[in-house]
Design a protein around this motif. Structure first.
Motif, PDB file in Angstrom:
ATOM      1  N   ARG A 163      -1.637  12.840  -7.380  1.00  0.00           N
ATOM      2  CA  ARG A 163      -2.535  11.986  -7.632  1.00  0.00           C
ATOM      3  C   ARG A 163      -3.203  10.827  -8.270  1.00  0.00           C
ATOM      4  NH1 ARG A 163      -3.810  11.613  -1.298  1.00  0.00           N
ATOM      5  NH2 ARG A 163      -3.387  12.785  -0.506  1.00  0.00           N
ATOM      6  N   ASP A 164      -2.565  11.881  -9.093  1.00  0.00           N
ATOM      7  CA  ASP A 164      -3.173  10.868 -10.761  1.00  0.00           C
ATOM      8  C   ASP A 164      -2.583   9.830 -11.321  1.00  0.00           C
ATOM      9  OD1 ASP A 164      -5.222  12.773 -11.000  1.00  0.00           O
ATOM     10  OD2 ASP A 164      -4.456  13.467 -12.525  1.00  0.00           O
ATOM     11  N   SER A 165      -1.672   9.410 -10.073  1.00  0.00           N
ATOM     12  CA  SER A 165      -0.699   8.402 -10.442  1.00  0.00           C
ATOM     13  C   SER A 165       0.019   8.100  -8.827  1.00  0.00           C
ATOM     14  CB  SER A 165      -0.233   8.094 -11.815  1.00  0.00           C
ATOM     15  OG  SER A 165       0.846   8.312 -11.699  1.00  0.00           O
TER      16      SER A 165
ATOM     17  N   PRO B 225       1.347  -1.539   0.127  1.00  0.00           N
ATOM     18  CA  PRO B 225       0.119   0.258   0.330  1.00  0.00           C
ATOM     19  C   PRO B 225       0.523   1.099   0.174  1.00  0.00           C
ATOM     20  CG  PRO B 225       0.394  -1.014   2.219  1.00  0.00           C
ATOM     21  CD  PRO B 225       0.695  -2.073   1.328  1.00  0.00           C
ATOM     22  N   LEU B 226       0.417   2.295  -0.384  1.00  0.00           N
ATOM     23  CA  LEU B 226       0.802   3.690  -0.705  1.00  0.00           C
ATOM     24  C   LEU B 226       0.048   4.473   0.069  1.00  0.00           C
ATOM     25  CD1 LEU B 226       2.794   5.258  -2.039  1.00  0.00           C
ATOM     26  CD2 LEU B 226       1.337   5.830  -3.850  1.00  0.00           C
ATOM     27  N   ARG B 227       1.066   5.255   1.378  1.00  0.00           N
ATOM     28  CA  ARG B 227       0.113   5.881   2.261  1.00  0.00           C
ATOM     29  C   ARG B 227       1.100   7.219   2.432  1.00  0.00           C
ATOM     30  NH1 ARG B 227      -3.075   2.105   3.496  1.00  0.00           N
ATOM     31  NH2 ARG B 227      -2.517   0.501   4.223  1.00  0.00           N
TER      32      ARG B 227
ATOM     33  N   VAL C 209       5.501   4.182   0.513  1.00  0.00           N
ATOM     34  CA  VAL C 209       5.609   2.402   0.558  1.00  0.00           C
ATOM     35  C   VAL C 209       5.669   1.712   1.990  1.00  0.00           C
ATOM     36  CG1 VAL C 209       4.999   0.875  -0.420  1.00  0.00           C
ATOM     37  CG2 VAL C 209       6.058   2.811  -1.713  1.00  0.00           C
ATOM     38  N   GLU C 210       3.682   1.118   2.243  1.00  0.00           N
ATOM     39  CA  GLU C 210       3.947   0.947   4.165  1.00  0.00           C
ATOM     40  C   GLU C 210       5.222  -0.422   4.140  1.00  0.00           C
ATOM     41  OE1 GLU C 210       0.746   1.185   7.579  1.00  0.00           O
ATOM     42  OE2 GLU C 210       0.251  -0.508   5.792  1.00  0.00           O
TER      43      GLU C 210
ATOM     44  N   ARG D 133       2.870  10.428  -7.761  1.00  0.00           N
ATOM     45  CA  ARG D 133       2.392  10.435  -5.471  1.00  0.00           C
ATOM     46  C   ARG D 133       4.279  10.536  -5.476  1.00  0.00           C
ATOM     47  NH1 ARG D 133      -2.347   7.348  -3.967  1.00  0.00           N
ATOM     48  NH2 ARG D 133      -3.283   7.351  -6.712  1.00  0.00           N
ATOM     49  N   LEU D 134       4.752   9.026  -5.868  1.00  0.00           N
ATOM     50  CA  LEU D 134       6.118   9.221  -5.569  1.00  0.00           C
ATOM     51  C   LEU D 134       7.233   9.531  -6.090  1.00  0.00           C
ATOM     52  CD1 LEU D 134       6.502   4.513  -5.397  1.00  0.00           C
ATOM     53  CD2 LEU D 134       5.979   5.851  -4.072  1.00  0.00           C
ATOM     54  N   LEU D 135       6.767  10.241  -6.987  1.00  0.00           N
ATOM     55  CA  LEU D 135       7.567  11.198  -7.195  1.00  0.00           C
ATOM     56  C   LEU D 135       7.102  12.599  -6.973  1.00  0.00           C
ATOM     57  CD1 LEU D 135       8.854   9.900 -11.054  1.00  0.00           C
ATOM     58  CD2 LEU D 135      10.416   9.942  -9.300  1.00  0.00           C
ATOM     59  N   ALA D 136       6.747  13.042  -6.324  1.00  0.00           N
ATOM     60  CA  ALA D 136       5.378  14.269  -5.890  1.00  0.00           C
ATOM     61  C   ALA D 136       6.677  15.429  -5.209  1.00  0.00           C
ATOM     62  CB  ALA D 136       4.616  14.463  -4.847  1.00  0.00           C
TER      63      ALA D 136
END
Length: 350
Positions: free
Chosen positions: A299-301, A163-165, A174-175, A305-308
């Protein structure tokens, strides 16, 4: 620190492949020197400028030294959050630029001259760590985003979805992802190979080893505070710095009809293209001046999110755009060049 800094964008043009030469493809991309590149084909005549351009003759070492990768490693040791990502059409040389030839394994390592940005950065990081004599704790995590599922490439057993939190202090994270400590080149290179072999790849018309997922290898660098005795006395004084160095190998953009993908391959291609579109959209919005910016849809992908943090926040980012010089790939090449030019206008505040 805290000053606005632009994304550093460099371009790498791979040589024409044997298939392209046999087919009689024309070379439509020419380096003009000094960071400029010219595209000339029927109805297309355009020049683009970058921080550096590496043409077909450039060695892996030249790309490492000329791209600013060494400075990125040093900034990560100093506690900054650093990211390098390679993007471009499928088969344009992204994975080769980052990792070198794919056929390597523990038993048959690649020749040192062919090693990519990752292995060269590991060497540089470990040398710096020894020369500073500082007590650096290094660990690595490696994951892929495949069909919008995040999977750990280092944890044993079949890959399962993580899951991505989001949290106020850490942003998106990433949890339960596995982080493995390392202190030698052999250990980190074997983690890289082990993870890469578990990545989703498949063959299609444009590329025998097409990456079907986006992969993110993150090196966590903790510099422990010196003098354990004073550390105990002034608990909470200075717990040392924490930097990260993240390598992102994006799956290639592709036109499904060019690759002849169908069934599962075409589902993957659509998923890849959707997340790359989301990334492109974020980059276009970030390229506007701060006053004109609207909401950035990270939040679109899962990829965005990970590269924000590295794109729009407090990171230092290097982009390596990879293209083919062949006339057959003209439209994809132009789209990569426009994408990369927009990215040069994005600013962050490290």
């Amino acid at each position: 620190e805290g000053r606005e800094t632009r994304l550093r964008v460099v371009l790498r043009v791979r040589p024409l492949s044997c298939t392209e030469t046999r087919r009689g493809d024309q070379q439509v991309v020419h380096s003009l020197g000094d960071g400029a590149v010219h595209v000339s084909a029927a109805r297309h005549d355009a020049t683009f400028g970058f921080s550096a351009v590496f043409d077909a003759g450039a060695s892996q070492k030249a790309v490492f030294e000329g791209s600013g990768m060494r400075q990125l490693v040093e900034l990560a040791i100093d506690g900054f959050s650093c990211t390098v990502f390679a993007f471009g059409q499928t088969g344009s040389g992204k994975t080769y630029t980052l990792m070198g030839p794919l056929a390597q394994s523990d038993t048959q390592p690649a020749s040192p001259a062919l090693l990519g940005l990752m292995q060269r950065s590991f060497t540089c990081l470990l040398e710096q760590s020894r020369s500073r004599g500082s007590d650096l704790a290094l660990s690595a995590s490696y994951l892929e985003i495949y069909n919008e599922q995040i999977r750990d490439l280092l944890s044993p057993g079949p890959p399962c979805s993580l899951p991505l939190r989001w949290s106020k202090t850490r942003g998106f994270y990433v949890e339960n992802q596995l982080s493995v400590e390392f202190d030698s080149l052999e250990t980190i290179v074997s983690l890289l190979l082990q993870g890469s072999q578990r990545r989703r790849t498949s063959a299609h018309a444009l590329n025998r080893h097409s990456s079907r997922s986006h992969a993110l290898l993150t090196i966590h660098i903790r510099s422990r505070a010196h003098h354990p005795t004073t550390w105990v006395l002034q608990a909470g004084a200075c717990p040392g710095k924490q930097g990260t160095l993240c390598f992102v190998d994006l799956a290639g953009s592709e036109r499904v009809k060019e690759t002849g993908s169908s069934g599962e391959l075409s589902v993957e291609a659509n998923s890849i293209n959707r997340s790359l579109l989301a990334l492109g959209h974020c980059i276009s919005l970030l390229a506007k001046s701060r006053g004109k910016r609207t909401h950035i849809p990270y939040r679109d992908s899962k990829l965005t999110r990970l590269l924000a943090r590295s794109l729009g926040g407090s990171g230092v980012t290097l982009m390596v755009a990879c293209i083919s010089p062949s006339s057959r790939c003209l439209s994809e090449t132009l789209s990569t060049l426009h994408y990369a030019s927009r990215a040069r206008r994005v600013t962050t505040r490290p």
